[in-house]
Enzyme design. Structure first.
Site, PDB file in Angstrom:
ATOM      1  N   ARG A 228       0.621   4.149   2.325  1.00 12.27           N
ATOM      2  CA  ARG A 228       0.687   3.626   3.692  1.00 12.27           C
ATOM      3  C   ARG A 228       1.754   4.385   4.486  1.00 12.27           C
ATOM      4  O   ARG A 228       1.541   4.721   5.657  1.00 12.27           O
ATOM      5  CB  ARG A 228       0.993   2.128   3.683  1.00 12.27           C
ATOM      6  CG  ARG A 228      -0.135   1.267   3.153  1.00 12.27           C
ATOM      7  CD  ARG A 228       0.205  -0.210   3.199  1.00 12.27           C
ATOM      8  NE  ARG A 228       0.198  -0.736   4.567  1.00 12.27           N
ATOM      9  CZ  ARG A 228       0.550  -1.980   4.885  1.00 12.27           C
ATOM     10  NH1 ARG A 228       0.965  -2.808   3.944  1.00 12.27           N
ATOM     11  NH2 ARG A 228       0.500  -2.383   6.140  1.00 12.27           N
TER      12      ARG A 228
ATOM     13  N   CYS B  78       8.530  -3.292   6.974  1.00 14.18           N
ATOM     14  CA  CYS B  78       7.327  -3.197   6.143  1.00 14.18           C
ATOM     15  C   CYS B  78       6.134  -3.306   7.084  1.00 14.18           C
ATOM     16  O   CYS B  78       6.146  -2.719   8.159  1.00 14.18           O
ATOM     17  CB  CYS B  78       7.333  -4.285   5.079  1.00 14.18           C
ATOM     18  SG  CYS B  78       7.453  -5.971   5.740  1.00 14.18           S
TER      19      CYS B  78
END
Length: 285
Positions: A181, A238
């Site tokens: 990611r 995050c």
């Protein structure tokens, strides 16, 4: 683990505390990003006396431009905590399904709200079961609490502050998402893949294993390898501020109570298409 007594509590120690005349307030915050609801787990069995508190609706604000798990409205948070029996100055213990992420966000939210005596059950509900301790399906009706929510007791970052920290010569912004990611190879949730330019990737699995934190010295070494030196400002993000709250807790264990949380995280960053996005394995992309 010396020095973490005000952050983490082991199951056997908690069992002793719960047997006292005035035990800690227990909050069950089990949660999964993709469901099913944590309340189903709570109904099937929980620590005796625990009250279920929903991460999405009680501990966070409504999803939107500010992110998928933005800061809660202080008045709404205070009402939810009082309904759960949280009392001013009285110890609280939070726990989740074992990965420690939802519990860490609950821990962070209470401390951000000015309620310092809150700890995380180390290892969560599985640790309680592994210790052979009892569970219950009874749902308690706690006396209303009197906690006062006073926001701002822990540092937060907005998008501009996160960008400045990532770009600073003396500062580290940690991206604690999985490496694919971060690199922009995949993005299963948010509409844009990549990372904040200048952010350093330190996936959560490299410093927390199955919801359990290593000793403080080991955490300090791992964070130092990512550039978190003594006195250097540090923040974490995050996808939506849940896993990053666990990083902030790990930094507290490592002796960095000044660590800041970018609450909106990537879900807020990409809400503005004018913000730059880096891809690749290095901070600059």
């Amino acid at each position: 683990m010396p020095g973490t007594e005000d952050l983490l509590v082991e199951a056997d120690r908690l069992a002793v505390e719960l047997d006292r005349a005035d035990p800690p307030t227990l909050l069950d915050v089990r949660w999964r990003l993709a469901g099913p609801p944590g309340r189903d787990d709570y109904a099937a069995g929980h620590l005796p006396g625990a009250v279920f508190v929903d991460l999405d609706t009680a501990l966070c604000g409504p999803p939107g431009y500010a992110g998928r798990h933005p800061l809660p409205d202080p008045a709404a948070l205070q009402a939810a905590l009082r309904a759960a029996g949280v009392r001013a100055g009285h110890p609280v213990v939070v726990y989740d399904g074992g990965d420690g992420m939802a519990a860490a966000r609950a821990w962070w939210t209470l401390r951000w709200a000015g309620h310092r005596p809150v700890r995380l059950l180390h290892g969560g509900f599985p640790a309680w079961l592994a210790a052979g301790l009892p569970t219950s399906t009874a749902e308690p009706a706690p006396a209303p609490g009197d906690v006062q929510v006073r926001p701002g007791a822990l540092p937060v970052l907005d998008a501009g502050e996160a960008a400045r920290l990532a770009a600073a010569d003396e500062g580290v912004l940690l991206d604690v998402r999985a490496a694919p990611r971060y690199r922009g190879e995949t993005e299963p949730i948010d509409p844009v893949a990549g990372h904040v330019p200048g952010a350093v990737n330190l996936p959560a699995g490299e410093y927390v294993v199955e919801g359990r934190f290593p000793a403080a010295d080991a955490l300090r070494e791992r964070f130092a390898a990512a550039g978190v030196a003594d006195g250097v400002p540090v923040g974490a993000y995050c996808g939506s501020g849940v896993t990053a709250a666990q990083a902030v807790l790990a930094l507290h264990v490592a002796g960095r109570p000044d660590a800041a949380l970018y609450v909106g995280s990537w879900s807020n960053w990409v809400a503005d298409p004018s913000r730059p996005v880096a891809t690749g394995a290095t901070p600059a992309g």
